[in-house]
Scaffold this active site. Structure first.
Site, short mmCIF file in Angstrom:
data_model
loop_
_atom_site.label_atom_id
_atom_site.label_comp_id
_atom_site.label_asym_id
_atom_site.label_seq_id
_atom_site.Cartn_x
_atom_site.Cartn_y
_atom_site.Cartn_z
N GLU A 299 -5.78 -7.42 1.40
CA GLU A 299 -4.32 -7.33 1.37
C GLU A 299 -3.76 -6.88 2.72
O GLU A 299 -2.87 -6.05 2.78
CB GLU A 299 -3.85 -6.38 0.27
CG GLU A 299 -4.27 -6.78 -1.13
CD GLU A 299 -3.71 -5.88 -2.21
OE1 GLU A 299 -3.23 -6.41 -3.23
OE2 GLU A 299 -3.76 -4.65 -2.03
N CYS B 232 3.04 -2.55 -8.32
CA CYS B 232 3.66 -1.73 -7.29
C CYS B 232 4.96 -2.33 -6.76
O CYS B 232 5.88 -1.59 -6.39
CB CYS B 232 2.68 -1.52 -6.14
SG CYS B 232 1.94 -3.04 -5.51
#
Length: 627
Positions: free
Chosen positions: A308, A392
Site C-alpha cells: 500500500e 479506514c
C-alpha cells in the site's frame, strides 16, 4: 478552545469553529457528509460490531471480538467527524449519538488507563507485544485526536479525560530506558501527531516529549521491530514502516504511504514546537522526492498494492495505481503542516491538488459509497461500495470534510492568510483586533474571488492571498481599483490599514490546459492529461463510449469549457477535438503490415476526475494518447 500558538510556525490555522462555509462547490458535499455520510458510517460501525466491541470489553455485552484488530480506530475517526460537524452545525440527534458512542468507549477503558478492545477481549496478557503489526498505538492515537476534537467542539471532557488516561498509561510504559521505560515505537504511525495535539490541548509537556521519543527511536539500531519477529523465515523490510534509518537521515519517501504521511505530519508538528532544524531539513528532502518523482498528477500517492505504498522513482502505473484515499488525506495533513511552518504556497498547492482530486475521488456524490484505491485508468468493472472490511477510508473522509474550514485560512500576529478559495466567513484576530473576512467565489469553476474585510475599527495588517502555482496570470483589485501584485513565497501580499467594507477582488486565469509527464514516467510517455484550475479531468465511457485507450488527442488541441448544470450535480466539462482508431479492415486480422492509420474524427468530453464512477460502471482514463 483555540489551538495555542506554536513558537516555530509562521502562522496558526483558524479553528474549525471560526469558519462558516457557504460555497457552491463544497457546501453540497459538506451537507451530504453531515446528512448522509456520518449517519451511514455510524450505521456501519454498529452493524459490523465495531461499537459492540467496546461494550463487550466493558463487560456490558456477551460475545467475542468482531472484525480486524484495529477496528477501534474507525470508531474514533467517526467520533472526530461528528465532533467537527457539531462545531459548526449543532445537531441534538448527532450529539446524543456521539454521547452514546463515547460512553461505550469510556466503559471499555481499563483501570490503569489502557484501552484496546482487541487485546482486552482476545489477548489480555499480551499488551505491547506486537507494536509492528497490531496497531495498538495507532488506535490510541486516533482516540487521542478524537478526544481533543470533541473537547474543542463541545467543551465536554468525557472523551478528553479518557484520552489523557490512555496517554498517561502509554507514557508510563514507553520512553528512554534510563528512565526505566521501554524502547519502542508503533509500526503504523499516528500516536506521534496525536500526542502533539494533546500537548497543545493540555499544556503538559510530557506528551510532546513522548511524541519526540517515538520519532527519535524510529529507524535506530537495534531496530525496535526486529525483536518482535517470531518466524525466522519472514522477510522483514523495515522501510515499509519508515524504520530503515533514523528519520533525520531519510531522503526518499518509502514504504506504506499512509504511515509515511502520518510520520511526516508528526515531524512537522515536532519542529513547530521545538525548532529542531534537522527535522525540517529531512522533511524538505522527502517532500521534494515525493512531488518530483513519486506522486500522481491527481495528488494520489502510493503506486503499489503490495504494501500500500511507494516503490521507486517515476514508477506511477495508471491502471494498477493504489493511491489509497487515506494516503491522499495524509498528504493534505502533511502539506497543511508544512505550509504553516514554512509559509510557502507550494505546500498549499499540493494540499489543494490532493484535496480536490485524490481525496474527493474516494467518496461518491451520494455520500454512502467509497473507493479505497483510486486508479487513473479503468477498463470497467470498478464500482464504489458502501463499506470495507478494512474501513479506514470512509470515516477518514468524513472527518476531513467536517473539518474543511480549518484548512482555508490562517492568522499570524500581523497578517491574515487565504490558502484555499472556498466561499466562507471567518473570524480571526490580527493586529490586535477581531476581524471578519468573507469570501465569495465559484471556484473551481471560475477564477473570480471576492474578499470582504469587516472590523470594528480601522486596523493595519497584511492580507496574504495564495496565487496558485498552476495559474498563468492573476490580477487583484482593491476596492475596485487594480493594484500591482507584490508576491512573497507564492502569496500576493497587501499590507494596509483596513476599514469595514474593504474589498479585494482576485482574478485567476483558469484555462483548461494539456499536461505531460516527465519522460521517465513510462506509463505516461507520449500521453497527455487535461487539467483546469486545480482539477484533473478524465474521460468516462458514459460520455465517450468504450475503448478509451484508442482515442488520440492532438498536442495542440483547442480545449473548450462549458458548465453543465444537469451533470453530476453541476460541473464544468472540457471538450476537445480528437480522433479514434477505426476498426475497418481488421476483421479476422490480428497483425498486418504497418500503414497509414484509419481514424475517425470525434469530440471528446472530459469530466473532473473527482466525479468519476458516479453514473454506474464503465471505462475511465486520465492519460490519453497524444500526438
Amino acid at each position: 478552545m483555540d489551538e495555542p500558538n506554536s513558537p516555530h510556525r509562521r502562522m496558526q490555522p483558524l479553528p474549525v469553529a471560526s469558519v462558516r462555509i457557504d460555497d457552491a462547490f463544497w457546501s453540497p458535499r459538506i451537507r451530504t457528509n453531515r446528512a448522509v455520510s456520518i449517519p451511514h458510517n455510524l450505521h456501519e460501525i454498529r452493524r459490523t460490531g465495531r461499537l459492540a466491541n467496546f461494550l463487550k470489553a466493558a463487560g456490558k455485552m456477551p460475545g467475542e471480538f468482531e472484525g480486524i484488530f484495529f477496528n477501534d480506530s474507525d470508531v474514533y475517526k467517526w467520533v472526530e467527524a461528528a465532533a467537527f460537524s457539531l462545531a459548526t452545525n449543532p445537531d441534538p440527534k448527532l450529539e446524543a449519538d456521539l454521547d452514546e458512542v463515547i460512553a461505550a468507549i469510556a466503559a471499555a477503558q481499563q483501570p490503569d488507563g489502557y484501552l484496546n478492545t482487541y487485546y482486552t477481549l482476545c489477548e489480555p496478557g499480551n499488551r505491547w507485544t506486537n507494536l509492528r503489526h497490531r496497531h495498538e498505538l495507532y488506535c490510541a492515537g486516533h482516540l487521542i485526536e478524537a478526544g481533543v476534537a470533541h473537547h474543542q467542539a463541545t467543551g465536554k471532557r468525557t472523551l478528553l479525560d479518557v484520552a489523557i488516561r490512555l496517554a498517561d498509561c502509554i507514557d508510563g510504559v514507553f520512553g528512554p530506558p534510563e528512565q526505566g521505560k521501554r524502547r519502542g515505537c508503533p509500526g503504523h504511525e499516528e500516536i506521534e501527531l496525536a500526542l502533539v495535539k494533546l500537548f497543545r490541548a493540555t499544556g503538559k509537556r510530557r506528551y510532546l516529549q513522548l511524541a519526540q521519543f517515538f520519532i527519535d527511536v524510529r529507524g535506530t539500531e537495534p531496530n525496535v521491530f526486529t525483536a518482535e519477529l517470531t518466524d525466522p523465515n519472514e522477510k522483514f523490510d523495515p522501510s515499509v514502516y519508515q524504520a530503515h534509518k533514523p528519520v533525520r537521515e531519510q531522503t526518499e519517501v518509502v514504504g506504506h504511504a499512509v504511515r509515511a504521511m502520518y510520520l511526516y505530519s508528526a515531524m512537522a508538528d515536532l519542529f513547530a514546537e521545538t525548532g529542531d532544524r534537522s527535522l525540517l531539513d529531512a522533511l524538505e528532502r522527502l517532500w521534494v522526492n515525493l512531488v518530483s518523482r513519486r506522486m500522481y498528477i491527481t495528488g494520489g500517492i502510493g503506486s503499489t498494492a503490495r504494501h500500500e505504498g511507494f516503490t521507486s522513482d517515476y514508477d506511477l502505473p495508471n491502471e494498477s495505481a493504489y493511491a489509497e484515499t487515506c494516503a491522499s488525506i495524509g498528504s493534505v495533513l502533511w502539506n497543511h503542516r508544512m505550509l504553516h511552518v514554512a509559509g510557502e504556497a507550494r505546500f498549499a498547492d499540493v494540499m489543494e491538488l490532493a484535496l480536490y482530486n485524490g481525496v474527493l475521488a474516494g467518496a461518491g456524490l451520494d455520500g454512502a459509497t467509497y473507493f479505497y484505491v483510486n486508479p487513473l485508468r479503468s477498463r470497467g468493472g470498478i464500482a464504489r461500495v458502501p463499506w470495507f472490511g478494512c474501513a479506514c477510508c470512509p470515516p477518514n473522509v468524513a472527518r476531513l470534510l467536517a473539518s474543511l474550514g480549518g484548512y482555508i485560512y490562517s492568522q499570524s500576529d500581523d497578517a491574515l492568510w487565504v490558502h484555499l478559495f472556498i466561499g466562507s466567513t471567518a473570524k480571526a484576530t490580527v493586529g490586535g483586533q477581531d476581524v471578519t473576512i468573507t469570501q465569495e467565489t465559484r471556484y473551481p469553476w471560475s477564477g473570480g474571488v471576492r474578499l470582504t474585510i469587516d472590523a470594528a475599527a480601522p486596523v493595519r495588517f497584511g492580507l496574504n492571498v495564495r496565487i496558485p502555482g498552476w495559474c498563468g496570470k492573476a490580477a487583484i483589485a482593491l476596492n475596485g481599483a487594480n493594484v500591482r501584485i507584490y508576491r512573497e513565497n507564492g502569496y500576493a501580499c497587501i499590507r494596509r490599514t483596513w476599514a469595514a467594507g474593504d474589498t479585494v477582488d482576485v482574478s485567476l486565469q483558469m484555462d483548461a490546459r494539456l499536461m505531460e509527464a516527465n519522460p521517465h514516467v513510462e506509463a505516461d510517455f507520449g500521453k497527455a492529461a487535461i487539467m483546469r484550475g486545480p482539477l484533473v479531468y478524465c474521460l468516462e465511457e458514459a460520455d465517450n463510449g468504450r475503448d478509451l485507450f484508442a482515442i488520440t488527442l492532438p498536442k495542440r488541441a483547442e480545449l473548450s469549457t462549458e458548465f453543465r448544470e444537469d451533470l453530476l450535480g453541476g460541473v464544468a466539462v472540457v471538450t476537445a477535438p480528437a480522433v479514434a482508431a477505426d476498426e475497418a479492415g481488421w476483421a479476422d486480422t490480428l497483425y498486418r503490415s504497418r500503414r497509414k492509420p484509419s481514424e475517425t474524427p470525434r469530440t471528446i468530453t472530459a469530466i473532473p476526475y473527482c466525479c468519476w464512477a458516479n453514473r454506474g460502471v464503465g471505462e475511465m482514463i486520465v492519460w490519453m494518447n497524444a500526438r
